[in-house]
Design an enzyme around this catalytic site. Structure first.
Site, PDB file in Angstrom:
ATOM      1  N   ARG A   1     -43.890 -14.434  12.247  1.00  0.00           N
ATOM      2  CA  ARG A   1     -42.583 -14.033  12.790  1.00  0.00           C
ATOM      3  C   ARG A   1     -41.697 -13.540  11.656  1.00  0.00           C
ATOM      4  O   ARG A   1     -40.952 -12.578  11.785  1.00  0.00           O
ATOM      5  CB  ARG A   1     -41.903 -15.186  13.540  1.00  0.00           C
ATOM      6  CG  ARG A   1     -40.406 -14.935  13.788  1.00  0.00           C
ATOM      7  CD  ARG A   1     -39.831 -15.697  14.955  1.00  0.00           C
ATOM      8  NE  ARG A   1     -40.156 -17.106  14.974  1.00  0.00           N
ATOM      9  CZ  ARG A   1     -39.654 -18.020  14.123  1.00  0.00           C
ATOM     10  NH1 ARG A   1     -38.794 -17.674  13.200  1.00  0.00           N
ATOM     11  NH2 ARG A   1     -40.033 -19.279  14.213  1.00  0.00           N
TER      12      ARG A   1
ATOM     13  N   TYR B   1     -28.419   5.778  25.937  1.00  0.00           N
ATOM     14  CA  TYR B   1     -29.575   5.286  26.688  1.00  0.00           C
ATOM     15  C   TYR B   1     -29.132   4.219  27.703  1.00  0.00           C
ATOM     16  O   TYR B   1     -28.325   3.339  27.376  1.00  0.00           O
ATOM     17  CB  TYR B   1     -30.590   4.701  25.698  1.00  0.00           C
ATOM     18  CG  TYR B   1     -31.801   4.104  26.347  1.00  0.00           C
ATOM     19  CD1 TYR B   1     -32.740   4.909  26.960  1.00  0.00           C
ATOM     20  CD2 TYR B   1     -32.010   2.737  26.340  1.00  0.00           C
ATOM     21  CE1 TYR B   1     -33.865   4.366  27.567  1.00  0.00           C
ATOM     22  CE2 TYR B   1     -33.131   2.177  26.929  1.00  0.00           C
ATOM     23  CZ  TYR B   1     -34.054   2.995  27.551  1.00  0.00           C
ATOM     24  OH  TYR B   1     -35.157   2.445  28.141  1.00  0.00           O
TER      25      TYR B   1
ATOM     26  N   ASP C   1     -28.882   5.872  17.055  1.00  0.00           N
ATOM     27  CA  ASP C   1     -30.170   5.767  17.728  1.00  0.00           C
ATOM     28  C   ASP C   1     -30.863   7.117  17.545  1.00  0.00           C
ATOM     29  O   ASP C   1     -30.453   8.114  18.128  1.00  0.00           O
ATOM     30  CB  ASP C   1     -29.957   5.432  19.213  1.00  0.00           C
ATOM     31  CG  ASP C   1     -31.274   5.214  19.961  1.00  0.00           C
ATOM     32  OD1 ASP C   1     -32.302   5.765  19.531  1.00  0.00           O
ATOM     33  OD2 ASP C   1     -31.261   4.501  20.981  1.00  0.00           O
TER      34      ASP C   1
ATOM     35  N   LYS D   1     -41.574   5.761  21.580  1.00  0.00           N
ATOM     36  CA  LYS D   1     -41.476   7.191  21.865  1.00  0.00           C
ATOM     37  C   LYS D   1     -42.223   8.003  20.799  1.00  0.00           C
ATOM     38  O   LYS D   1     -43.399   7.796  20.620  1.00  0.00           O
ATOM     39  CB  LYS D   1     -40.004   7.567  21.976  1.00  0.00           C
ATOM     40  CG  LYS D   1     -39.158   6.564  22.806  1.00  0.00           C
ATOM     41  CD  LYS D   1     -39.591   6.439  24.256  1.00  0.00           C
ATOM     42  CE  LYS D   1     -38.962   5.240  24.964  1.00  0.00           C
ATOM     43  NZ  LYS D   1     -37.517   5.162  24.924  1.00  0.00           N
TER      44      LYS D   1
END
Ligand code: PLP
Length: 418
Positions: free
Chosen positions: A68, A120, A192, A217
């Site tokens: 992690r 978004y 972004d 993406k």
């Protein structure tokens, strides 16, 4: 393993892989992740599919102790993305929304954030939720006119959130101007950069403090991973982002990280084909009688064309357009393509078609959607890397189906009236 496991340090941008200065990004990406395997010298980066790493003794901590907090496969991806964006470091997380949430977690309760009004849908949903809970205060502003940022500023404003080109209408925001206002006002600029990737736009060059990606993406590019990344301009902010991602457990899994790094290797050639196809599709749509308006920054008719040219290295692969016709015509168009798949998301090698109002932007408040100009006649295309002739032929036949469907209905309606 103790539960309060939050101490590992983030991976620096100069992680030992084949990235070295002086090479073109295309070369760096082809070599990314090499030379990480000291044991067997595998040319392909190993997937360190392990949760834990052995300590030699209790005197010191090993470089990696718990996945992690840090994992060599993820670290190779992080250093590659950080270098592409020109940041001090990156943290890769489980999704683009995890990246958005990780950045927002850096701000104290009561902080005010200014956000571009057509961001978004998931970002808008998260910000609206935080606002309801009293965690953050948010003002949505049309930042295509940077004056609206100055007007929205308050003493408690801590950051401005920008998406350019915007989703789905490809509006362009002046990063230089917004960066200057943010810098003068001592607030963070967060960009972004999902729609373009660092190869086509580098927000840090315009003063961005943080860059966010949905690696789902273009960066991965094969529609087979959900992932995200946060890139910080300074080493200090990189430590803060790593702390947040580790503390909340948002970090990306080794296998997902490996897939995204593999996808990145072909990003330059994929983008070239995406853009070439998108430009041709946009021109074709612009000349079509069933199309009212095309939103693609590569068209001279696009409002933001010159601005896009000045701050982007290309116009990207996303094309939106407003189709003429009633609801049944729009439906007919969306359901009759054969090469374009009716699906959300973007940036994969395959072409997609969708209706933002009911699909990708369905999570947005209806008022917000309306304000942003996202009507039901707006269609968004993620133009893939297929042969351009097949893409055009597919749109041609689907637009014809739509035209007939619209006419049929009108004839029917007339007949009933008679
Ligand atoms: C998809 C997307 C996101 C969210 O990313 P996920 O990987 O789906 O969580 C954020 N911003 C933009 C611009 C996106 O397209």
């Amino acid at each position: 393993m103790s539960a309060s496991h939050i101490s590992s340090s983030p991976s620096p941008a100069n992680h030992s892989n084949a990235l070295s200065s002086g090479l073109h990004p295309q070369t760096k990406l082809a070599l990314a992740g090499q030379q990480t395997d000291g044991a067997y010298k595998s040319v392909s980066l190993p997937i360190y599919q392990t949760a834990i790493f052995r300590f030699d003794d209790t005197d010191g901590k090993p470089q990696y102790d718990y996945s992690r907090s840090g994992n060599p496969t993820r670290a190779a991806l992080e250093s590659t993305i950080a270098e592409l964006e020109g940041g001090a470091g990156a943290v890769c997380v489980a999704s683009g929304m995890a990246a958005v949430a990780t950045v927002l977690a850096l701000y104290d309760v009561g902080s005010h954030i200014v956000c571009s009004h057509d961001c978004y849908g998931g970002t808008e949903r998260l910000l609206t939720w935080y606002q309801k809970q009293g965690k953050l205060d948010v003002t949505y502003a049309d930042l295509t006119d940077p004056i609206n940022l100055s007007l929205a500023l308050r003493p408690e404003t801590k950051a401005v959130w920008v998406e350019t080109p915007s989703n789905p209408l490809n509006r362009i925001i002046d990063l230089r101007k917004v960066g200057e206002i943010a810098n003068d006002s001592k607030i963070d600029l967060i960009v972004d950069n999902t729609f373009l990737s660092p190869l086509l736009q580098r927000p840090i060059d315009f003063g961005a403090n943080f860059v966010v990606h949905s690696t789902t993406k273009y960066l991965n590019g094969h529609s087979d991973v959900v992932g995200g990344a946060v890139i910080a301009r300074t080493a200090e902010d990189h430590v803060r982002v790593h702390f947040a991602a580790n503390a909340t457990g948002a970090t990306s899994a080794p296998f997902d990280s490996w897939l995204v790094l593999r996808g990145l290797k072909t990003l330059p050639i994929r983008l070239r084909q995406h853009q070439e196809n998108a430009q041709t599709v946009a021109r074709y749509l612009e000349s079509h009688s069933q199309v009212k308006k095309v939103f693609y920054p590569g068209l001279e008719s696009h409002e933001g064309h010159e601005l896009a040219k000045s701050q982007q290295a290309g116009f990207g692969g996303m094309v939106s357009f407003e189709v003429i016709g009633d609801a049944s015509a729009v439906r007919a168009l969306l359901t009759s393509t054969r090469v374009f798949t009716l699906a959300e998301s973007l940036g994969g090698v395959e072409s997609l078609i969708e209706q933002p109002a009911t699909m990708s932007h369905a999570s947005m408040r209806p008022e917000a959607r309306e304000e942003a100009g996202i009507t039901r006649n707006v269609i968004r295309l993620s133009v893939g890397i297929e042969h351009i002739d097949d893409l055009i032929a597919d749109l041609e036949q689907a637009l014809e189906v739509a035209r007939c469907s619209s006419n049929t209905l009108k004839t029917k309606a007339l007949a009933t009236h008679v």
